[in-house]
Write a protein that holds these residues in place. Structure first.
Motif, PDB file in Angstrom:
ATOM      1  N   VAL A  16     -29.686 -13.724 -35.997  1.00  0.00           N
ATOM      2  CA  VAL A  16     -30.335 -12.825 -35.043  1.00  0.00           C
ATOM      3  C   VAL A  16     -31.227 -13.707 -34.178  1.00  0.00           C
ATOM      4  CG1 VAL A  16     -31.788 -10.784 -34.753  1.00  0.00           C
ATOM      5  CG2 VAL A  16     -30.401 -11.041 -36.819  1.00  0.00           C
ATOM      6  N   PRO A  17     -30.819 -13.971 -32.930  1.00  0.00           N
ATOM      7  CA  PRO A  17     -31.501 -15.012 -32.162  1.00  0.00           C
ATOM      8  C   PRO A  17     -32.898 -14.603 -31.685  1.00  0.00           C
ATOM      9  CG  PRO A  17     -29.781 -14.024 -30.843  1.00  0.00           C
ATOM     10  CD  PRO A  17     -29.685 -13.401 -32.200  1.00  0.00           C
ATOM     11  N   GLU A  18     -33.648 -15.620 -31.319  1.00  0.00           N
ATOM     12  CA  GLU A  18     -34.971 -15.417 -30.742  1.00  0.00           C
ATOM     13  C   GLU A  18     -34.853 -14.524 -29.500  1.00  0.00           C
ATOM     14  OE1 GLU A  18     -36.591 -19.161 -29.593  1.00  0.00           O
ATOM     15  OE2 GLU A  18     -38.652 -18.462 -29.587  1.00  0.00           O
ATOM     16  N   ASN A  19     -35.809 -13.651 -29.327  1.00  0.00           N
ATOM     17  CA  ASN A  19     -35.816 -12.706 -28.207  1.00  0.00           C
ATOM     18  C   ASN A  19     -34.620 -11.753 -28.225  1.00  0.00           C
ATOM     19  OD1 ASN A  19     -38.155 -13.896 -27.202  1.00  0.00           O
ATOM     20  ND2 ASN A  19     -36.946 -15.417 -26.092  1.00  0.00           N
ATOM     21  N   ARG A  20     -34.019 -11.593 -29.357  1.00  0.00           N
ATOM     22  CA  ARG A  20     -32.951 -10.611 -29.585  1.00  0.00           C
ATOM     23  C   ARG A  20     -31.654 -10.915 -28.856  1.00  0.00           C
ATOM     24  NH1 ARG A  20     -37.957  -8.541 -29.426  1.00  0.00           N
ATOM     25  NH2 ARG A  20     -37.959  -8.211 -27.196  1.00  0.00           N
ATOM     26  N   ARG A  21     -31.742 -11.275 -27.575  1.00  0.00           N
ATOM     27  CA  ARG A  21     -30.556 -11.675 -26.807  1.00  0.00           C
ATOM     28  C   ARG A  21     -29.408 -10.683 -26.918  1.00  0.00           C
ATOM     29  NH1 ARG A  21     -31.326 -17.272 -25.624  1.00  0.00           N
ATOM     30  NH2 ARG A  21     -29.319 -17.329 -24.574  1.00  0.00           N
ATOM     31  N   LEU A  22     -29.709  -9.409 -26.711  1.00  0.00           N
ATOM     32  CA  LEU A  22     -28.617  -8.432 -26.620  1.00  0.00           C
ATOM     33  C   LEU A  22     -27.911  -8.627 -25.288  1.00  0.00           C
ATOM     34  CD1 LEU A  22     -30.400  -5.233 -27.940  1.00  0.00           C
ATOM     35  CD2 LEU A  22     -28.779  -6.703 -29.136  1.00  0.00           C
ATOM     36  N   PHE A  23     -26.712  -8.077 -25.159  1.00  0.00           N
ATOM     37  CA  PHE A  23     -26.035  -8.091 -23.872  1.00  0.00           C
ATOM     38  C   PHE A  23     -26.554  -6.888 -23.108  1.00  0.00           C
ATOM     39  CE2 PHE A  23     -23.232 -10.080 -26.975  1.00  0.00           C
ATOM     40  CZ  PHE A  23     -23.196 -11.353 -26.434  1.00  0.00           C
ATOM     41  N   PRO A  24     -27.420  -7.104 -22.137  1.00  0.00           N
ATOM     42  CA  PRO A  24     -28.200  -5.985 -21.583  1.00  0.00           C
ATOM     43  C   PRO A  24     -27.359  -4.930 -20.883  1.00  0.00           C
ATOM     44  CG  PRO A  24     -28.522  -7.986 -20.277  1.00  0.00           C
ATOM     45  CD  PRO A  24     -27.759  -8.381 -21.499  1.00  0.00           C
ATOM     46  N   ARG A  25     -26.229  -5.337 -20.298  1.00  0.00           N
ATOM     47  CA  ARG A  25     -25.441  -4.360 -19.551  1.00  0.00           C
ATOM     48  C   ARG A  25     -24.233  -3.875 -20.347  1.00  0.00           C
ATOM     49  NH1 ARG A  25     -26.775  -8.248 -16.282  1.00  0.00           N
ATOM     50  NH2 ARG A  25     -24.702  -9.103 -15.985  1.00  0.00           N
ATOM     51  N   LEU A  26     -24.263  -4.103 -21.646  1.00  0.00           N
ATOM     52  CA  LEU A  26     -23.287  -3.437 -22.515  1.00  0.00           C
ATOM     53  C   LEU A  26     -24.037  -2.342 -23.263  1.00  0.00           C
ATOM     54  CD1 LEU A  26     -21.170  -6.308 -24.162  1.00  0.00           C
ATOM     55  CD2 LEU A  26     -20.749  -5.084 -22.041  1.00  0.00           C
ATOM     56  N   THR A  27     -23.292  -1.323 -23.705  1.00  0.00           N
ATOM     57  CA  THR A  27     -23.944  -0.259 -24.459  1.00  0.00           C
ATOM     58  C   THR A  27     -24.279  -0.769 -25.859  1.00  0.00           C
ATOM     59  OG1 THR A  27     -21.887   0.557 -25.359  1.00  0.00           O
ATOM     60  CG2 THR A  27     -22.580   1.497 -23.257  1.00  0.00           C
ATOM     61  N   VAL A  28     -25.074   0.022 -26.558  1.00  0.00           N
ATOM     62  CA  VAL A  28     -25.438  -0.323 -27.927  1.00  0.00           C
ATOM     63  C   VAL A  28     -24.173  -0.515 -28.770  1.00  0.00           C
ATOM     64  CG1 VAL A  28     -26.450   0.645 -30.036  1.00  0.00           C
ATOM     65  CG2 VAL A  28     -27.688   0.795 -27.861  1.00  0.00           C
ATOM     66  N   GLU A  29     -23.248   0.430 -28.632  1.00  0.00           N
ATOM     67  CA  GLU A  29     -22.046   0.352 -29.457  1.00  0.00           C
ATOM     68  C   GLU A  29     -21.206  -0.874 -29.094  1.00  0.00           C
ATOM     69  OE1 GLU A  29     -20.652   3.976 -30.935  1.00  0.00           O
ATOM     70  OE2 GLU A  29     -18.544   3.442 -30.708  1.00  0.00           O
ATOM     71  N   GLU A  30     -21.182  -1.202 -27.800  1.00  0.00           N
ATOM     72  CA  GLU A  30     -20.422  -2.389 -27.396  1.00  0.00           C
ATOM     73  C   GLU A  30     -21.067  -3.669 -27.934  1.00  0.00           C
ATOM     74  OE1 GLU A  30     -18.269  -0.995 -23.247  1.00  0.00           O
ATOM     75  OE2 GLU A  30     -20.346  -1.609 -23.191  1.00  0.00           O
ATOM     76  N   ASN A  31     -22.390  -3.682 -27.964  1.00  0.00           N
ATOM     77  CA  ASN A  31     -23.069  -4.832 -28.566  1.00  0.00           C
ATOM     78  C   ASN A  31     -22.679  -4.977 -30.033  1.00  0.00           C
ATOM     79  OD1 ASN A  31     -25.324  -6.512 -27.118  1.00  0.00           O
ATOM     80  ND2 ASN A  31     -25.386  -4.481 -26.171  1.00  0.00           N
ATOM     81  N   LEU A  32     -22.632  -3.834 -30.714  1.00  0.00           N
ATOM     82  CA  LEU A  32     -22.245  -3.874 -32.127  1.00  0.00           C
ATOM     83  C   LEU A  32     -20.794  -4.330 -32.277  1.00  0.00           C
ATOM     84  CD1 LEU A  32     -23.990  -0.582 -33.342  1.00  0.00           C
ATOM     85  CD2 LEU A  32     -24.785  -2.939 -33.626  1.00  0.00           C
ATOM     86  N   LYS A  33     -19.981  -3.940 -31.296  1.00  0.00           N
ATOM     87  CA  LYS A  33     -18.575  -4.309 -31.331  1.00  0.00           C
ATOM     88  C   LYS A  33     -18.404  -5.830 -31.242  1.00  0.00           C
ATOM     89  CE  LYS A  33     -14.396  -2.708 -28.974  1.00  0.00           C
ATOM     90  NZ  LYS A  33     -13.962  -1.746 -27.948  1.00  0.00           N
ATOM     91  N   ILE A  34     -19.201  -6.447 -30.354  1.00  0.00           N
ATOM     92  CA  ILE A  34     -19.126  -7.905 -30.237  1.00  0.00           C
ATOM     93  C   ILE A  34     -19.507  -8.549 -31.564  1.00  0.00           C
ATOM     94  CG2 ILE A  34     -20.063  -9.946 -29.068  1.00  0.00           C
ATOM     95  CD1 ILE A  34     -18.621  -8.454 -27.096  1.00  0.00           C
ATOM     96  N   GLY A  35     -20.454  -7.922 -32.278  1.00  0.00           N
ATOM     97  CA  GLY A  35     -20.856  -8.455 -33.573  1.00  0.00           C
ATOM     98  C   GLY A  35     -19.694  -8.492 -34.552  1.00  0.00           C
ATOM     99  N   ALA A  36     -18.714  -7.610 -34.329  1.00  0.00           N
ATOM    100  CA  ALA A  36     -17.552  -7.553 -35.235  1.00  0.00           C
ATOM    101  C   ALA A  36     -16.345  -8.229 -34.612  1.00  0.00           C
ATOM    102  CB  ALA A  36     -17.228  -6.087 -35.550  1.00  0.00           C
ATOM    103  N   LEU A  51     -25.278  -7.647 -38.596  1.00  0.00           N
ATOM    104  CA  LEU A  51     -24.705  -7.085 -39.823  1.00  0.00           C
ATOM    105  C   LEU A  51     -23.225  -6.728 -39.658  1.00  0.00           C
ATOM    106  CD1 LEU A  51     -27.594  -4.724 -41.012  1.00  0.00           C
ATOM    107  CD2 LEU A  51     -27.039  -7.039 -41.799  1.00  0.00           C
ATOM    108  N   MET A  52     -22.794  -6.511 -38.426  1.00  0.00           N
ATOM    109  CA  MET A  52     -21.411  -6.093 -38.186  1.00  0.00           C
ATOM    110  C   MET A  52     -20.381  -7.118 -38.643  1.00  0.00           C
ATOM    111  SD  MET A  52     -21.393  -3.028 -36.979  1.00  0.00           S
ATOM    112  CE  MET A  52     -19.709  -2.849 -36.400  1.00  0.00           C
ATOM    113  N   SER A  53     -20.807  -8.389 -38.730  1.00  0.00           N
ATOM    114  CA  SER A  53     -19.841  -9.396 -39.164  1.00  0.00           C
ATOM    115  C   SER A  53     -19.703  -9.413 -40.691  1.00  0.00           C
ATOM    116  CB  SER A  53     -20.268 -10.777 -38.655  1.00  0.00           C
ATOM    117  OG  SER A  53     -21.492 -11.153 -39.258  1.00  0.00           O
TER     118      SER A  53
END
Lengths: 288, 234, 324
Positions: free
Chosen positions: B81-101, B149-151
């Motif tokens: 879980v990187p510093e500053n969270r580093r989510l993909f800001p223009r993807l939805t929450v579910e899409e972010n989780l999808k990338i995790g998997a 956690l998705m991985s």
């Protein structure tokens, strides 16, 4: 008199919409590659040119049915896109952006000359006789309507790919944060290669639609290339939906401008509009 | 589970880590604490392979990681879980989780893990179609942890999860860490908020200018005069 | 005297002697081409070295050539006045497009694409104005009966053009040097790398940039005008258009845009390469030369991004450092 005038103008507008579909598809591949890899393929239209030749040779010279020939062009140009990335872009990924721009410009020179060397400068066409459709007093070429529909289908297909699949989602993600992709188990190098292949495939699909309407010759890339870049920038480089909308705006300028004046003036107006827009909104019409 | 022996690393001419050694046992929660610029983030990045190892050895469950490319580290069961969270800001929450998997092994269990993450963080389920960049810092942290956690990892690396968050939210974030622990994950966490993090973990290492200076059970460290004076300000 | 004064003068002296050594017209022709293109490439590199990669120089060159010839053909205005007017027109256009670019900080890809659009506008306008420009068929200046006329800037002898081109080339090199000196190394780097930093050390980046853009455009137009007079034929493909813009950029990249003689080396290299390939392969295989040329460009940018001369100098520096 007035009514006939209006009908012709309407015809020009509809033709502009039809052209917009093809231009939109052209812009899509370039935008995808830029959004993901952050490199502008100056030689993009030359890939389209090679795709047009592929369809021509497969169909006219080797007698392959048109549909199969088109499929062949999509595959061939897709492979070319991946090769372009592997051989040319990958070695300069870490160098100055300007060098990345110029290196694909060198490829443009190479491909254009190579096509001249191998195919000669003759204009070639498929020789298909496609019917003319008419609605009331307006006439449209069947090829244009078909191209428009396929372009739309291509765009919808890409949209679904980018939103529904793991690979597509990762392609959108990498454009937003390159650095952390390895933490997700994504191999950026592989993803770049795949994206380049898809970008090439879209160029191949555009080639199939263009070869239905236009003769192919080695310099045809210079006709479509610059306009494709303008569209991408107007829409905000990397913004695929923006590019799509910009394609329809630009195609109206060309079509209506060409209706009132000579066709060159349609292009002149489109390019001038582009320059002005850059001064008013440097990030593009739909850029953030 | 995770073992670092004499690890050195840096960026260009700058060396950030000098022969650091540490280990994390299965089921443990371990913290690396220390001041700004001590090399804490570098340590996690070396483990994830984003920064190459210069000297020393790294292994996960006995398997050496020294030559594993960054994008294959996650296959060994380490999620970051990187510093500053580093989510993909223009993807939805579910899409972010999808990338995790994204890993092939994780894709086949995507639906099941998505349910698990949503049960862990019901808030994420409510916000599944919201763009990740538009959420609050605390929610983004949930999403970032969920994405890791998705991985299906065994070991979770967390880089400064409380950084940049309001004090109330910081409390929530440490509650999150506790929940992750109670789910049976092994955790290696890097923090500047020393007093808080020591209440959550079993053991901790103190990193100063790229070297491990102290290590021990968190209760002992909390009681240590050195830590209290230098970092907690008592 | 410094190297950047001596080297051009020595080369110029050698070139000036060429006609006395009994050289053929063909050889003189190649020299004129190298000098004229070398001049235009040098003008381009004034901008290129600051990261202002212009694909718009086809526009400036086209304006230089077309305005001069049109004024002569329609108004019998001598090129001695026509060329300055053409240069002024190009500078005005450069100002109209360049100033907003500088103000709005349109750089990198975007600058290249805006200038590319400029080239397209000018080249397509030339084609579109076919009633006066002859469209894509091109245009020939009305010829003076004698073949040679100073008033008409027409010279039957290639040797005269050799000296004209030589003077032009030297002007280009000294402008390059003046820009290099006038700004100082630190300021140069500051402008191309970090605008905010250079603004804070008291350099008005915008003003410096626009000056360089106007200078570069003006010199390019002058080169285009003289090129038209020399060839006695211009068409949108050879003096304007996207092809010309790309040709300029690539030759400079091949030669090296960060050293004074780099663009000239690029001109010599590309012309000699094209001629050699043409002679070796013959005209039978159309475009074989440009195919190889394109391939070499790609290889250059990947393996020798500083260009031929840049790489040579870097090699010498390394050798020196080793010896010391």
């Amino acid at each position: 008199m007035d009514t006939i005038f209006d009908i012709y103008l309407l015809e020009a507008i509809v033709n502009g919409v039809l052209l917009g579909g093809v231009l939109g598809l052209l812009a899509l591949g370039l935008n995808l590659v830029f959004g993901v890899i952050d490199v502008v393929w100056i030689c993009y239209a030359e890939l389209v040119m090679l795709g047009m030749y592929t369809v021509y040779f497969l169909h006219v010279v080797y007698g392959v049915p048109v549909l199969l020939a088109c499929l062949g062009a999509v595959v061939v140009v897709g492979v070319l896109g991946a090769l372009l990335h592997y051989l040319v872009i990958r070695p300069v990924l870490q160098s100055e952006p300007i060098n990345q721009l110029l290196v694909t410009g060198g490829v443009l020179f190479f491909l254009q000359s190579f096509a001249t060397l191998v195919f000669g400068i003759e204009f070639r066409n498929l020789g298909l006789k496609l019917p003319i459709l008419n609605f009331g007093e307006m006439y449209f070429s069947y090829a244009r309507v078909l191209a428009f529909l396929v372009a739309l289908a291509g765009m919808v297909g890409l949209y679904l790919f980018l939103t529904r699949t793991f690979l597509g989602t990762a392609i959108r993600a990498i454009a937003q944060d390159r650095e952390i992709m390895p933490l997700m188990g994504v191999d950026s190098r592989k993803l770049y290669l795949v994206t380049s292949g898809i970008g090439g495939g879209l160029a191949g699909l555009a080639a199939c639609l263009l070869v239905l309407q236009y003769d192919v010759h080695p310099a045809i890339g210079l006709t479509f290339g610059p306009i494709t870049f303008m569209i991408c920038v107007l829409g905000g480089l990397g913004n695929m939906i923006g590019g799509f909308v910009a394609a329809f705006i630009i195609s109206q300028f060309i079509s209506i401008g060409g209706f009132f004046f000579h066709i060159e003036w349609g292009y002149v107006i489109a390019f001038a509009f582009f320059i002005l827009t850059m001064f008013i909104r440097p990030q593009g019409l739909f850029g953030k | 589970m995770l073992k670092l022996e004499g690890v050195s690393a840096g960026y260009g001419d700058f060396q950030a880590l000098f022969g650091a050694s540490l280990d994390v046992q299965a089921g443990e929660a371990v913290a690396v604490i220390g001041p700004n610029g001590a090399g804490k983030t570098t340590l996690l990045r070396v483990i994830s392979g984003i920064i190459p190892l210069r000297e020393g050895h790294l292994s996960m469950e006995g398997r050496p990681l020294d030559r594993v490319p960054a994008h294959r580290i996650i296959e060994t069961g380490i999620a970051h879980v990187p510093e500053n969270r580093r989510l993909f800001p223009r993807l939805t929450v579910e899409e972010n989780l999808k990338i995790g998997a994204y890993l092939p092994a994780a894709r086949s269990r995507f639906a099941e893990r998505l349910d698990f993450v949503y049960s862990l963080f019901p808030r994420m389920k409510e916000r599944r179609n919201q763009l990740a960049g538009t959420m609050s810092g605390g929610e983004q942290q949930m999403c970032a942890i969920g994405r890791a956690l998705m991985s299906g990892p065994k070991l979770l690396l967390m880089d400064e999860p409380s950084a940049g968050l309001a004090p109330v939210i910081v409390q929530q974030v440490f509650d999150l860490v506790r929940r992750i622990r109670s789910e049976g994950y092994t955790v290696l966490i890097v923090e500047q908020n020393i007093q808080q993090v020591l209440k959550v973990v079993d053991r901790a290492y103190l990193l100063e200018v790229g070297r491990i200076k102290l290590s021990g059970k968190s209760a002992d460290l909390l009681a240590s005069d050195e830590i209290r004076r230098a970092y907690i300000g008592l | 005297m410094q190297r950047d004064v001596i080297a051009p003068l020595v080369i110029a002296a050698l070139v000036a002697l060429a006609p006395f050594a009994g050289q053929t017209d063909y050889f003189i022709h190649i020299l004129v081409q190298i000098l004229l293109w070398g001049f235009i490439y040098t003008a381009w590199s004034l901008m290129g070295r600051f990261g202002l990669v212009s694909l718009g120089h086809g526009a400036f060159m086209g304006i230089g050539a077309y305005v001069t010839v049109l004024l002569w053909n329609f108004f019998e205005l001598t090129p001695w006045i026509g060329m300055p007017i053409a240069v002024a027109a190009a500078v005005a256009l450069a100002a109209i497009v360049g100033w907003p670019c500088v103000r709005l900080r349109i750089v990198g890809h975007y600058f290249a694409l805006v200038t590319l659009a400029l080239t397209a506008v000018v080249a397509l306008s030339i084609v579109g104005l076919r009633d006066i420009t002859g469209g894509s068929l091109g245009l020939t200046p009305n010829r003076e009966a004698a073949g040679t006329s100073i008033y008409a800037f027409q010279f039957a002898s290639k040797t005269v053009f050799l000296y004209v081109a030589l003077v032009l080339w030297l002007i280009g090199l000294f402008v390059w040097r003046a820009v290099d000196r006038g700004m100082g190394r630190y300021a140069l780097q500051a402008i191309s790398s970090d605008e905010d930093a250079s603004a804070s050390v008291g350099i008005n980046v915008g003003v410096e940039k626009i000056r360089i853009i106007l200078l570069s455009a003006g010199l390019t137009a002058l080169g285009g005008a003289v090129f038209g007079q020399y060839q006695m034929y211009i068409n949108p493909e050879t003096v304007s258009g996207i092809g010309v813009s790309l040709q300029i950029v690539f030759a400079v990249v091949a030669g090296g845009m960060f050293v004074q003689l780099g663009p000239t080396v690029g001109a010599a290299f590309t012309l000699i390469l094209a001629e050699t390939l043409r002679i070796l392969i013959g005209n039978e295989y159309h475009a074989a030369d440009t195919t190889i040329y394109g391939l070499m460009l790609v290889l250059f940018i990947i393996f020798m991004p500083k260009g031929i001369l840049g790489a040579v100098f870097a090699g010498l520096e390394r050798a020196k450092a080793k010896a010391a």
